[in-house]
Write a protein that holds these residues in place. Sequence first.
Motif, PDB file in Angstrom:
ATOM      1  N   ALA A  93       0.840  -1.246  -0.023  1.00 57.55           N
ATOM      2  CA  ALA A  93       0.096  -0.020   0.046  1.00 57.55           C
ATOM      3  C   ALA A  93       1.012   1.167  -0.126  1.00 57.55           C
ATOM      4  CB  ALA A  93      -0.912   0.089   1.255  1.00 57.55           C
ATOM      5  N   HIS A  94       2.029   1.168   0.371  1.00 56.48           N
ATOM      6  CA  HIS A  94       3.085   2.261   0.602  1.00 56.48           C
ATOM      7  C   HIS A  94       4.259   1.707   0.054  1.00 56.48           C
ATOM      8  CE1 HIS A  94      -0.059   4.328   2.950  1.00 56.48           C
ATOM      9  NE2 HIS A  94      -0.073   3.297   3.838  1.00 56.48           N
ATOM     10  N   GLU A  95       5.199   2.553  -0.210  1.00 52.94           N
ATOM     11  CA  GLU A  95       6.698   2.295  -0.748  1.00 52.94           C
ATOM     12  C   GLU A  95       7.422   2.480   0.705  1.00 52.94           C
ATOM     13  OE1 GLU A  95       8.098   4.533  -3.977  1.00 52.94           O
ATOM     14  OE2 GLU A  95       6.743   3.406  -5.533  1.00 52.94           O
ATOM     15  N   GLN A  96       7.115   3.425   1.249  1.00 50.79           N
ATOM     16  CA  GLN A  96       7.854   3.788   2.482  1.00 50.79           C
ATOM     17  C   GLN A  96       6.923   3.939   3.682  1.00 50.79           C
ATOM     18  OE1 GLN A  96       9.572   7.522   0.961  1.00 50.79           O
ATOM     19  NE2 GLN A  96      11.664   6.409   0.701  1.00 50.79           N
ATOM     20  N   VAL A  97       7.367   3.775   4.948  1.00 48.24           N
ATOM     21  CA  VAL A  97       6.789   3.722   6.037  1.00 48.24           C
ATOM     22  C   VAL A  97       7.290   4.896   6.979  1.00 48.24           C
ATOM     23  CG1 VAL A  97       5.561   2.693   7.996  1.00 48.24           C
ATOM     24  CG2 VAL A  97       5.844   1.553   5.819  1.00 48.24           C
ATOM     25  N   PRO A  98       6.765   6.010   7.326  1.00 49.08           N
ATOM     26  CA  PRO A  98       7.285   6.777   8.473  1.00 49.08           C
ATOM     27  C   PRO A  98       7.774   6.143   9.718  1.00 49.08           C
ATOM     28  CG  PRO A  98       5.307   7.598   7.376  1.00 49.08           C
ATOM     29  CD  PRO A  98       5.256   6.251   7.087  1.00 49.08           C
ATOM     30  N   VAL A  99       8.817   6.488  10.350  1.00 47.05           N
ATOM     31  CA  VAL A  99       9.296   6.108  11.605  1.00 47.05           C
ATOM     32  C   VAL A  99       9.392   7.172  12.640  1.00 47.05           C
ATOM     33  CG1 VAL A  99      10.422   4.175  10.495  1.00 47.05           C
ATOM     34  CG2 VAL A  99      11.475   6.138  11.069  1.00 47.05           C
ATOM     35  N   TYR A 100       9.302   6.613  13.927  1.00 45.39           N
ATOM     36  CA  TYR A 100       9.674   7.844  14.852  1.00 45.39           C
ATOM     37  C   TYR A 100      10.815   7.206  15.838  1.00 45.39           C
ATOM     38  CZ  TYR A 100       6.209   5.644  18.155  1.00 45.39           C
ATOM     39  OH  TYR A 100       5.400   4.887  19.057  1.00 45.39           O
ATOM     40  N   GLY A 101      11.664   8.142  16.258  1.00 48.85           N
ATOM     41  CA  GLY A 101      12.752   7.449  17.053  1.00 48.85           C
ATOM     42  C   GLY A 101      12.181   7.329  18.609  1.00 48.85           C
ATOM     43  N   SER A 102      12.315   6.133  19.190  1.00 54.17           N
ATOM     44  CA  SER A 102      11.984   6.001  20.479  1.00 54.17           C
ATOM     45  C   SER A 102      12.825   5.279  21.566  1.00 54.17           C
ATOM     46  CB  SER A 102      10.601   4.912  20.241  1.00 54.17           C
ATOM     47  OG  SER A 102      10.218   4.449  21.713  1.00 54.17           O
ATOM     48  N   GLY A 103      12.769   6.147  22.481  1.00 55.78           N
ATOM     49  CA  GLY A 103      13.573   5.774  23.804  1.00 55.78           C
ATOM     50  C   GLY A 103      13.491   6.689  24.716  1.00 55.78           C
ATOM     51  N   GLY A 104      14.400   7.795  24.936  1.00 58.90           N
ATOM     52  CA  GLY A 104      14.264   8.848  26.046  1.00 58.90           C
ATOM     53  C   GLY A 104      13.884   8.246  27.210  1.00 58.90           C
ATOM     54  N   VAL A 121      17.325  13.128  15.265  1.00 56.84           N
ATOM     55  CA  VAL A 121      16.948  14.170  14.271  1.00 56.84           C
ATOM     56  C   VAL A 121      18.114  14.858  13.539  1.00 56.84           C
ATOM     57  CG1 VAL A 121      15.765  16.722  14.661  1.00 56.84           C
ATOM     58  CG2 VAL A 121      14.831  15.027  16.210  1.00 56.84           C
ATOM     59  N   HIS A 122      19.151  15.145  14.167  1.00 49.83           N
ATOM     60  CA  HIS A 122      20.176  15.925  13.256  1.00 49.83           C
ATOM     61  C   HIS A 122      21.071  15.087  12.497  1.00 49.83           C
ATOM     62  CE1 HIS A 122      18.361  19.403  15.279  1.00 49.83           C
ATOM     63  NE2 HIS A 122      18.794  18.991  16.385  1.00 49.83           N
ATOM     64  N   GLU A 123      20.944  13.877  12.900  1.00 48.03           N
ATOM     65  CA  GLU A 123      22.185  12.934  12.245  1.00 48.03           C
ATOM     66  C   GLU A 123      21.584  12.025  11.250  1.00 48.03           C
ATOM     67  OE1 GLU A 123      24.700  11.018  15.224  1.00 48.03           O
ATOM     68  OE2 GLU A 123      24.978  12.870  16.107  1.00 48.03           O
ATOM     69  N   GLN A 124      20.213  11.190  11.369  1.00 46.86           N
ATOM     70  CA  GLN A 124      19.696  10.479  11.028  1.00 46.86           C
ATOM     71  C   GLN A 124      18.487  10.944  10.088  1.00 46.86           C
ATOM     72  OE1 GLN A 124      18.973   7.183  13.991  1.00 46.86           O
ATOM     73  NE2 GLN A 124      19.732   6.059  12.322  1.00 46.86           N
ATOM     74  N   GLY A 125      18.060  12.283  10.617  1.00 49.63           N
ATOM     75  CA  GLY A 125      17.061  12.850   9.666  1.00 49.63           C
ATOM     76  C   GLY A 125      15.717  12.337  10.054  1.00 49.63           C
ATOM     77  N   ILE A 126      15.379  12.013  11.173  1.00 46.22           N
ATOM     78  CA  ILE A 126      14.014  11.276  11.544  1.00 46.22           C
ATOM     79  C   ILE A 126      13.354  12.423  12.138  1.00 46.22           C
ATOM     80  CG2 ILE A 126      12.850   9.797  13.317  1.00 46.22           C
ATOM     81  CD1 ILE A 126      15.173   7.971  12.971  1.00 46.22           C
ATOM     82  N   PRO A 127      12.073  12.907  11.668  1.00 47.75           N
ATOM     83  CA  PRO A 127      11.468  14.280  12.199  1.00 47.75           C
ATOM     84  C   PRO A 127      10.461  13.946  13.189  1.00 47.75           C
ATOM     85  CG  PRO A 127      10.378  13.570  10.272  1.00 47.75           C
ATOM     86  CD  PRO A 127      11.343  12.385  10.293  1.00 47.75           C
ATOM     87  N   ARG A 128      10.464  12.909  13.929  1.00 49.78           N
ATOM     88  CA  ARG A 128       9.785  12.742  14.956  1.00 49.78           C
ATOM     89  C   ARG A 128      10.224  11.750  16.163  1.00 49.78           C
ATOM     90  NH1 ARG A 128       8.472  10.082  10.652  1.00 49.78           N
ATOM     91  NH2 ARG A 128       7.488  11.709   9.542  1.00 49.78           N
ATOM     92  N   VAL A 129      10.057  12.008  17.230  1.00 49.59           N
ATOM     93  CA  VAL A 129      10.806  11.471  18.409  1.00 49.59           C
ATOM     94  C   VAL A 129      10.026  11.284  19.614  1.00 49.59           C
ATOM     95  CG1 VAL A 129      13.144  12.275  17.518  1.00 49.59           C
ATOM     96  CG2 VAL A 129      12.157  13.483  18.936  1.00 49.59           C
ATOM     97  N   LYS A 130      10.463  10.262  20.306  1.00 47.27           N
ATOM     98  CA  LYS A 130       9.449   9.986  21.360  1.00 47.27           C
ATOM     99  C   LYS A 130      10.150   9.921  22.808  1.00 47.27           C
ATOM    100  CE  LYS A 130       7.306   6.193  22.557  1.00 47.27           C
ATOM    101  NZ  LYS A 130       6.339   4.680  22.241  1.00 47.27           N
ATOM    102  N   ILE A 131       9.894  10.270  23.940  1.00 47.74           N
ATOM    103  CA  ILE A 131      10.593  10.120  25.299  1.00 47.74           C
ATOM    104  C   ILE A 131       9.542   9.542  26.122  1.00 47.74           C
ATOM    105  CG2 ILE A 131      12.170  11.987  25.028  1.00 47.74           C
ATOM    106  CD1 ILE A 131      10.768  13.636  27.086  1.00 47.74           C
ATOM    107  N   LYS A 132       9.960   8.895  27.279  1.00 46.99           N
ATOM    108  CA  LYS A 132       9.174   8.207  28.344  1.00 46.99           C
ATOM    109  C   LYS A 132       8.916   9.339  29.433  1.00 46.99           C
ATOM    110  CE  LYS A 132       9.092   3.889  26.997  1.00 46.99           C
ATOM    111  NZ  LYS A 132       7.687   3.090  26.764  1.00 46.99           N
ATOM    112  N   VAL A 133       7.803   9.442  29.967  1.00 49.04           N
ATOM    113  CA  VAL A 133       7.725  10.480  31.265  1.00 49.04           C
ATOM    114  C   VAL A 133       6.761   9.646  32.025  1.00 49.04           C
ATOM    115  CG1 VAL A 133       7.585  12.622  29.851  1.00 49.04           C
ATOM    116  CG2 VAL A 133       5.421  11.204  29.953  1.00 49.04           C
TER     117      VAL A 133
END
Length: 355
Positions: A93-104, A121-133
């Motif tokens: 259905a898609h050629e690519q799937v967006p990813v988000y960096g997850s850890g924090g 964000v700045h090295e791999q160019g992933i424009p969405r990231v997640k941290i734990k709270v």
Amino acid sequence: MVLVQVHSGSATGTGWTYGPAACAEVVRDQLTPELVGRDPMAVPAAWAAMVRAVRNSTRAGVAGYAVSAVDVALWDLKARLLGLPMVALFGAAHEQVPVYGSGGFTTYDDDRTVEQLTGWVHEQGIPRVKIKVGESDGTCPERDRHRIELARRSIGPAAELFIDANGAWSVKQAVRMLRDVADADVHWLEEPVSSDDLAGLARVRARVDADVTAGEYGTDVQYFTRMCAAGAVDCLQADATRAGGYTAWFRAAAVAAGHGLELSAHCAPNLHAPAAAATPNVRHLEWFHDHVRIESMLFDGALDPAGGTVSPRLDRPGHGLECRPEVVGTYEVAATTSGPATSSPSPPSPPSKDR
């Protein structure tokens, strides 16, 4: 990781889950007898037989994780027998799937948090990231606020910021926190309250601007149906390593679509990539730090998220991952041997050790 391999002729399919070693005993003792001699093309029939076999063991939990790993292995086996990449077998259905960096993780100090976020964000160019709270069950709101604001400063104004409370907050705590960090522009609020509290999730959803999400603990289609019908989430999460493999993933996707929602893959990114690319209403998949590390070590063919997307492999059959036995052996803590699990027109290969 519990790694499962199924064999038919000269082909081997591989699947896995992240759970206790007891999953392997379920595979050997309860699932293998249901699979030996079955048609390797009839994966849904095998899935139904496995679900019936673990009914009295309670599907949610260890037994369900075991079913999930075997189901993934069966789909991988089928694709390899047909000589097809997994995404081609499912239908892309898609050629690519967006990813988000997850850890924090909350155990990180500020320097480690910044290093990880800026790397994505700045090295791999992933424009969405997640941290734990939600540290200490939400009793440290000052540190949560500090970490959210630190994350925003680290990634800059353009990247999307996701936070995951793992159900640690109450409804009022969640609403207060999102109000207090409004300037951080949180896009994604994962499990602000327990995922068992559907009414609480819906109340948070009605009072915050961020997209509220949950579903990673879903084990069957009824779970996902209840969550969506309750208006509890803006985007449904599902985890094929827990919910019942690829077979259950597509059921969850259908439930989400029926409620006008998108689906996001929880963890195990290399496993989810081909199924996500075959799902019209997928939003993204979680590039989870721990699982990325494990999958990159144990498998040849792991994907690259540079630029913020992944594309399932089209140059190899199945999900495209090949076990590195010399690495697997280094970390192996237990093994069971069950023999070939499917029938085939060609002679089966000798039994090999399933990890």
